[in-house]
Design a protein around this motif. Structure first.
Motif, mmCIF file in Angstrom:
data_model
loop_
_atom_site.group_PDB
_atom_site.id
_atom_site.type_symbol
_atom_site.label_atom_id
_atom_site.label_comp_id
_atom_site.label_asym_id
_atom_site.label_seq_id
_atom_site.Cartn_x
_atom_site.Cartn_y
_atom_site.Cartn_z
ATOM 1 N N PHE A 26 -1.869 14.595 2.098
ATOM 2 C CA PHE A 26 -2.440 14.746 0.757
ATOM 3 C C PHE A 26 -1.340 15.062 -0.257
ATOM 4 N N ASN A 27 -0.440 15.960 0.104
ATOM 5 C CA ASN A 27 0.662 16.304 -0.794
ATOM 6 C C ASN A 27 1.562 15.098 -1.047
ATOM 7 N N ASP A 28 1.815 14.329 0.035
ATOM 8 C CA ASP A 28 2.640 13.126 -0.117
ATOM 9 C C ASP A 28 1.978 12.129 -1.073
ATOM 10 N N ARG A 29 0.655 11.958 -0.910
ATOM 11 C CA ARG A 29 -0.068 11.032 -1.786
ATOM 12 C C ARG A 29 -0.040 11.524 -3.228
ATOM 13 N N GLN A 30 -0.183 12.835 -3.407
ATOM 14 C CA GLN A 30 -0.143 13.393 -4.756
ATOM 15 C C GLN A 30 1.235 13.206 -5.388
ATOM 16 N N ASN A 31 2.286 13.459 -4.598
ATOM 17 C CA ASN A 31 3.647 13.283 -5.109
ATOM 18 C C ASN A 31 3.921 11.820 -5.432
ATOM 19 N N GLU A 32 3.438 10.949 -4.540
ATOM 20 C CA GLU A 32 3.623 9.512 -4.759
ATOM 21 C C GLU A 32 2.897 9.055 -6.016
ATOM 22 N N ARG A 33 1.685 9.570 -6.197
ATOM 23 C CA ARG A 33 0.910 9.206 -7.377
ATOM 24 C C ARG A 33 1.589 9.727 -8.644
ATOM 25 N N ALA A 34 2.155 10.943 -8.556
ATOM 26 C CA ALA A 34 2.858 11.506 -9.705
ATOM 27 C C ALA A 34 4.077 10.642 -10.058
ATOM 28 N N GLU A 35 4.804 10.173 -9.033
ATOM 29 C CA GLU A 35 5.956 9.301 -9.267
ATOM 30 C C GLU A 35 5.520 7.984 -9.903
ATOM 31 N N MET A 78 9.881 0.053 -9.540
ATOM 32 C CA MET A 78 8.494 0.243 -9.126
ATOM 33 C C MET A 78 8.152 -0.630 -7.924
ATOM 34 N N THR A 79 8.514 -1.906 -7.991
ATOM 35 C CA THR A 79 8.193 -2.810 -6.877
ATOM 36 C C THR A 79 8.941 -2.400 -5.610
ATOM 37 N N ARG A 80 10.153 -1.844 -5.764
ATOM 38 C CA ARG A 80 10.902 -1.372 -4.597
ATOM 39 C C ARG A 80 10.155 -0.250 -3.890
ATOM 40 N N ARG A 81 9.435 0.554 -4.665
ATOM 41 C CA ARG A 81 8.666 1.669 -4.089
ATOM 42 C C ARG A 81 7.225 1.291 -3.754
ATOM 43 N N GLY A 82 6.891 0.029 -3.954
ATOM 44 C CA GLY A 82 5.536 -0.417 -3.630
ATOM 45 C C GLY A 82 4.526 -0.185 -4.734
ATOM 46 N N PHE A 83 4.981 0.065 -5.939
ATOM 47 C CA PHE A 83 4.101 0.263 -7.095
ATOM 48 C C PHE A 83 4.039 -1.036 -7.902
ATOM 49 N N PRO A 84 3.014 -1.202 -8.742
ATOM 50 C CA PRO A 84 1.855 -0.310 -8.910
ATOM 51 C C PRO A 84 0.851 -0.501 -7.777
ATOM 52 N N SER A 85 0.084 0.520 -7.523
ATOM 53 C CA SER A 85 -0.907 0.470 -6.442
ATOM 54 C C SER A 85 -2.121 -0.362 -6.836
ATOM 55 N N ASN A 86 -2.361 -0.485 -8.137
ATOM 56 C CA ASN A 86 -3.477 -1.289 -8.624
ATOM 57 C C ASN A 86 -3.104 -2.765 -8.550
ATOM 58 N N VAL A 87 -3.823 -3.530 -7.745
ATOM 59 C CA VAL A 87 -3.483 -4.934 -7.510
ATOM 60 C C VAL A 87 -3.606 -5.756 -8.786
ATOM 61 N N SER A 88 -4.668 -5.542 -9.546
ATOM 62 C CA SER A 88 -4.873 -6.306 -10.773
ATOM 63 C C SER A 88 -3.731 -6.074 -11.762
ATOM 64 N N LEU A 89 -3.278 -4.827 -11.875
ATOM 65 C CA LEU A 89 -2.167 -4.513 -12.757
ATOM 66 C C LEU A 89 -0.890 -5.186 -12.273
ATOM 67 N N LYS A 90 -0.692 -5.201 -10.955
ATOM 68 C CA LYS A 90 0.496 -5.844 -10.399
ATOM 69 C C LYS A 90 0.521 -7.332 -10.731
ATOM 70 N N VAL A 91 -0.637 -7.996 -10.658
ATOM 71 C CA VAL A 91 -0.719 -9.425 -10.967
ATOM 72 C C VAL A 91 -0.341 -9.687 -12.423
ATOM 73 N N VAL A 92 -0.881 -8.875 -13.331
ATOM 74 C CA VAL A 92 -0.610 -9.055 -14.767
ATOM 75 C C VAL A 92 0.865 -8.811 -15.070
ATOM 76 N N LEU A 93 1.436 -7.755 -14.480
ATOM 77 C CA LEU A 93 2.840 -7.445 -14.731
ATOM 78 C C LEU A 93 3.755 -8.528 -14.176
ATOM 79 N N ASN A 94 3.432 -9.044 -12.991
ATOM 80 C CA ASN A 94 4.224 -10.141 -12.422
ATOM 81 C C ASN A 94 4.214 -11.348 -13.349
ATOM 82 N N GLU A 95 3.057 -11.659 -13.894
ATOM 83 C CA GLU A 95 2.938 -12.796 -14.814
ATOM 84 C C GLU A 95 3.771 -12.555 -16.066
ATOM 85 N N HIS A 96 3.713 -11.330 -16.578
ATOM 86 C CA HIS A 96 4.479 -10.995 -17.783
ATOM 87 C C HIS A 96 5.973 -11.221 -17.562
ATOM 88 N N PHE A 97 6.501 -10.713 -16.471
ATOM 89 C CA PHE A 97 7.950 -10.803 -16.241
ATOM 90 C C PHE A 97 8.374 -12.215 -15.835
#
Length: 210
Positions: free
Chosen positions: A24-33, A108-127
């Motif tokens: 839980f702490n790891d997930r919280q820290n990861e989410r904070a990052e 972000m992508t190196r760390r596996g972010f963003p966790s939201n798939v829809s956001l990842k798709v939009v950002l990939n398209e943007h770049f």
């Protein structure tokens, strides 16, 4: 044995709870990052919007000057003010870097972010679209080299000092700036531009990219 079983169960349960707390702490820290990086990325995207609007405004000026120069190249001599036509030919060669920073998103992508798939798709398209756009202006245009090989250095210094202004990413090009000498001095420049082989073709290609 009952006591041993109870103690064993308590130990297992304690270990399980400790592991879950750690997870839980790891997930919280990861989410904070992730939220911190998303905040940085959001600021960069706002800046990207401002930069793109500035690029659109600047390249719209370049296109207008290019169209004026195209008409000049289709004519003989000066169809109007020779100084204004010289300025237009010079400004049509202006180049701007339209690339944007990808550092935060790459981290972000190196760390596996963003966790939201829809956001990842939009950002990939943007770049990806930003990369396609930057390809068009990655190399300096041949037209730029030709024009700036014809206009004398002292005239170019005057152009930069009096017919150009920059404010951050915003760039402004003027054709109503004062000429450094009489208009007759620029007639030969215009005539040389009109007589230069490949100048019109290189301008056509540059305007296509613009």
């Amino acid at each position: 044995w009952f006591t041993v079983f109870i103690e064993f169960s308590l130990v297992v349960l304690g270990v399980f709870v400790a592991l879950e707390v750690d997870r839980f702490n790891d997930r919280q820290n990861e989410r904070a990052e992730e939220l911190e990086l998303l905040g940085v990325l959001q600021d960069e995207l706002h800046q990207d919007i401002a930069n793109v609007n500035a690029d659109i405004a600047a390249y719209s000026q370049v296109e207008a000057f290019g169209n004026t120069t195209m008409r000049t190249l289709d004519s003989k001599g000066c169809m109007a003010d020779c100084w204004v036509l010289t300025v237009a030919a010079f400004h049509a060669s202006q180049w701007l870097d339209v690339s944007i920073s990808r550092n935060t998103y790459q981290e972000m992508t190196r760390r596996g972010f963003p966790s939201n798939v829809s956001l990842k798709v939009v950002l990939n398209e943007h770049f990806e679209l930003a990369e396609q756009r930057s390809v068009l202006t990655r190399e300096l245009p041949r037209y730029r080299e030709l024009v700036r090989s014809i206009i004398p250095p002292e005239v170019q210094r005057h152009l930069w000092s009096n017919c150009f202004k920059a404010s951050g990413r915003n760039q402004f090009f003027y054709d109503d700036c004062e000429a450094p000498s009489s208009d007759a001095d620029f007639q030969s420049i215009v005539e040389t531009l009109q007589a230069t082989p490949g100048l019109k073709a290189s301008l056509t290609f540059w305007l296509s990219n613009v």
